[in-house]
Design a protein around this motif. Sequence first.
Motif, PDB file in Angstrom:
ATOM      1  N   ASN A  79       2.839  -1.083  -5.597  1.00  0.00           N
ATOM      2  CA  ASN A  79       3.156   0.391  -6.431  1.00  0.00           C
ATOM      3  C   ASN A  79       4.167   0.059  -6.660  1.00  0.00           C
ATOM      4  O   ASN A  79       5.027  -0.898  -6.988  1.00  0.00           O
ATOM      5  N   ARG A 111      -1.472  13.930 -13.478  1.00  0.00           N
ATOM      6  CA  ARG A 111      -1.012  12.951 -12.542  1.00  0.00           C
ATOM      7  C   ARG A 111      -0.155  13.764 -11.192  1.00  0.00           C
ATOM      8  O   ARG A 111       0.834  13.688 -12.046  1.00  0.00           O
ATOM      9  N   GLU A 112      -0.670  13.994 -10.292  1.00  0.00           N
ATOM     10  CA  GLU A 112       0.503  14.659  -9.711  1.00  0.00           C
ATOM     11  C   GLU A 112       0.515  14.420  -7.530  1.00  0.00           C
ATOM     12  O   GLU A 112      -0.327  13.563  -7.296  1.00  0.00           O
ATOM     13  N   TRP A 113       1.645  13.571  -7.736  1.00  0.00           N
ATOM     14  CA  TRP A 113       2.343  13.100  -6.118  1.00  0.00           C
ATOM     15  C   TRP A 113       2.079  13.862  -5.272  1.00  0.00           C
ATOM     16  O   TRP A 113       3.951  14.435  -5.454  1.00  0.00           O
ATOM     17  N   GLN A 114       2.367  13.820  -4.015  1.00  0.00           N
ATOM     18  CA  GLN A 114       3.158  14.512  -3.042  1.00  0.00           C
ATOM     19  C   GLN A 114       4.064  12.935  -2.590  1.00  0.00           C
ATOM     20  O   GLN A 114       3.889  11.814  -2.942  1.00  0.00           O
ATOM     21  N   THR A 116       5.812  10.986   0.428  1.00  0.00           N
ATOM     22  CA  THR A 116       4.773   9.865   1.436  1.00  0.00           C
ATOM     23  C   THR A 116       5.737  10.376   2.395  1.00  0.00           C
ATOM     24  O   THR A 116       6.676  10.573   2.961  1.00  0.00           O
ATOM     25  N   LEU A 117       4.589  10.423   3.810  1.00  0.00           N
ATOM     26  CA  LEU A 117       5.521  10.773   5.148  1.00  0.00           C
ATOM     27  C   LEU A 117       5.935   9.947   5.360  1.00  0.00           C
ATOM     28  O   LEU A 117       6.985   9.922   6.191  1.00  0.00           O
ATOM     29  N   SER A 157       4.892   7.363  -3.729  1.00  0.00           N
ATOM     30  CA  SER A 157       4.075   5.853  -3.833  1.00  0.00           C
ATOM     31  C   SER A 157       3.688   5.733  -5.302  1.00  0.00           C
ATOM     32  O   SER A 157       2.311   7.652  -5.440  1.00  0.00           O
ATOM     33  N   ILE A 158       3.536   5.096  -6.303  1.00  0.00           N
ATOM     34  CA  ILE A 158       3.091   6.002  -7.539  1.00  0.00           C
ATOM     35  C   ILE A 158       2.199   4.084  -8.702  1.00  0.00           C
ATOM     36  O   ILE A 158       2.979   3.393  -7.739  1.00  0.00           O
ATOM     37  N   PRO A 159       2.045   4.571  -9.238  1.00  0.00           N
ATOM     38  CA  PRO A 159       1.285   2.856  -9.646  1.00  0.00           C
ATOM     39  C   PRO A 159       2.388   2.717 -11.072  1.00  0.00           C
ATOM     40  O   PRO A 159       3.059   3.526 -11.752  1.00  0.00           O
ATOM     41  N   PRO A 160       2.592   1.797 -11.059  1.00  0.00           N
ATOM     42  CA  PRO A 160       3.736   0.664 -11.911  1.00  0.00           C
ATOM     43  C   PRO A 160       3.649   1.267 -13.386  1.00  0.00           C
ATOM     44  O   PRO A 160       5.046   1.480 -14.316  1.00  0.00           O
TER      45      PRO A 160
END
Lengths: 186, 177, 197
Positions: A79, A111-114, A116-117, A157-160
């Motif tokens: 990732n 697309r939307e990412w939170q 990471t913990l 954490s996202i796709p490259p």
Amino acid sequence: MDSSPAKVMSTRRGYWLSMTALVVALPAALVVQTWGSIKDWRSQFLRQPLSATLGQPIDYAGASWTVTRITRLAGSEGNAVVLAEFEALAADPKALGAVPCKVRLSDGSGREWQPTLFADPMVRKQYPEAQQRSLCGGMAFAAAEPGKPARMAASFSIPPAASSLTLSIGLYSALPNHLSVSEPRT
Amino acid sequence: MIAGLGGLAASAISFSMTLYEAAHPPKVPVVQAGQQIDTGRWFVTLRTARVGTVTPTGVPPSRPVQLLMVDLDVVNRSATPNNVLYRTVTLSAPAQKLPMPTVYLDRDKYLAGYFNPNMPERLTMAWEWPAGVSVPDKVTITVTGQIYKLRDNLYGASGWYDRDPVATVDLPVEKAL
Amino acid sequence: MMRIMRSVLALLFAAAVLYGMQLTRPLYSDITSPIVSSGGMNKRVQASAFALSLDSARVARVLNVETFGKSKTYTSSGVWVVVEGEAEAKFETLRLTSGEWLSGSGIRYVLTGRLPATIEMMPGDAYQPGLPRRVLLVFEVPEEAVAGGTVVVARTKLLPLDDEIRITTDVSGKDIEPAITIRRNEERPPWTVLPQR
């Protein structure tokens, strides 16, 4: 009983007038009743971006915010990891300490990412200082010394392949306004 | 006018029925230990009761406690998993204000989670007994029935509802020597 | 006379309509039921917010769990069903907290709570858009509930009208292994199901 044509006409008109009024009044009452909830529901979204530039302070929600760095790393599982570091100098850090904060990363395709913990092991290795920082919100403001900015970080954490990334920071007290910073083009 | 009178009559009838029921509590059958009790939602078989200081996990608690432990078998007869046993199996005598019991699964010697439908399990329910109060030689366990309503009165939703007790079981309490 | 007849007929008609409506009214659980997307094994099934595919479903009498060199055996009054696959969020980060085994006769079994937390099952993970991730679901069901079972996955059990994916598994209930071991790994994927096949 009076059944003169004129009287019948006026009763009928009254009847139809009431019926039409009902058709209008009922939905109107519903809308008025639920307006508060609709407003509450809408206000939790990040809707009005306040465009900011990387490294430039901007006033938002009673503090001066600076997004200091947006870094892209290769993650440990194929990732990509995006590390966003930002700080806020608040006139009254205590007041901001109780306000929940929402940080998101979005790309060109919606697309939307939170965050990471836990930060990716790569962040831990390369940016140990950022890993010490807390996520946006109460903890960060509580840890800040008076007169010094609260320093925060979020990692994603996202796709490259994801491109045209935008970082959004929103405090619930100031929603739907939110800070919006684009990833610098390399 | 008629509706008003009808309403008045209905409330009078329901009130007197409540009064009557309060004055004549239904007789709850006393069931022997080891006999299966059908509560509607569960099959419950109460086995034994004992006093101990260590939970079935075998890990001694951080502070000394007195535990009343009851061993039982259960089968969930409904179509969905459930873990709300403490409302079905209650300690009724001696009347003692106790915190909610902890349920242990015998198979794992660990905390029990959900009980899946049609999967018989043996468990231990442990009540923490107040310090300084001695546990009696006999306890009475009340088992409450539940009924399934296809439509409840509020939403028309399906669900299980607590009903009257279906059985009481007297268990002698084994005391550790 | 005609008038009275008409009123009586109208009243009867109204009663009949009301009775019909009462008979056919849907259950609350039907009105608020999730929006289902279904499919079979080895297929990517799409719901509006996430996608799921399952590639392995195995049944065993005994489950061994190996974490950090320690092994524990889990027995059951039924059998263990171990399901593996891949899940992906489509537009926003989400969690898949609800996993159920729906037997052929409509009885539900939830993901087991008996395994140690070090074995991360599906609800423990966050799913990021564009990053598919392996999922593990372990159920404990009576033997008769195995054949024709369906895996039901949703974001949560509590939201009405949310997405739900149902995947009908290919287990027959006849091919029951004596024991399966789930071993926790240090790297990805975080577990291995043994013996391999």
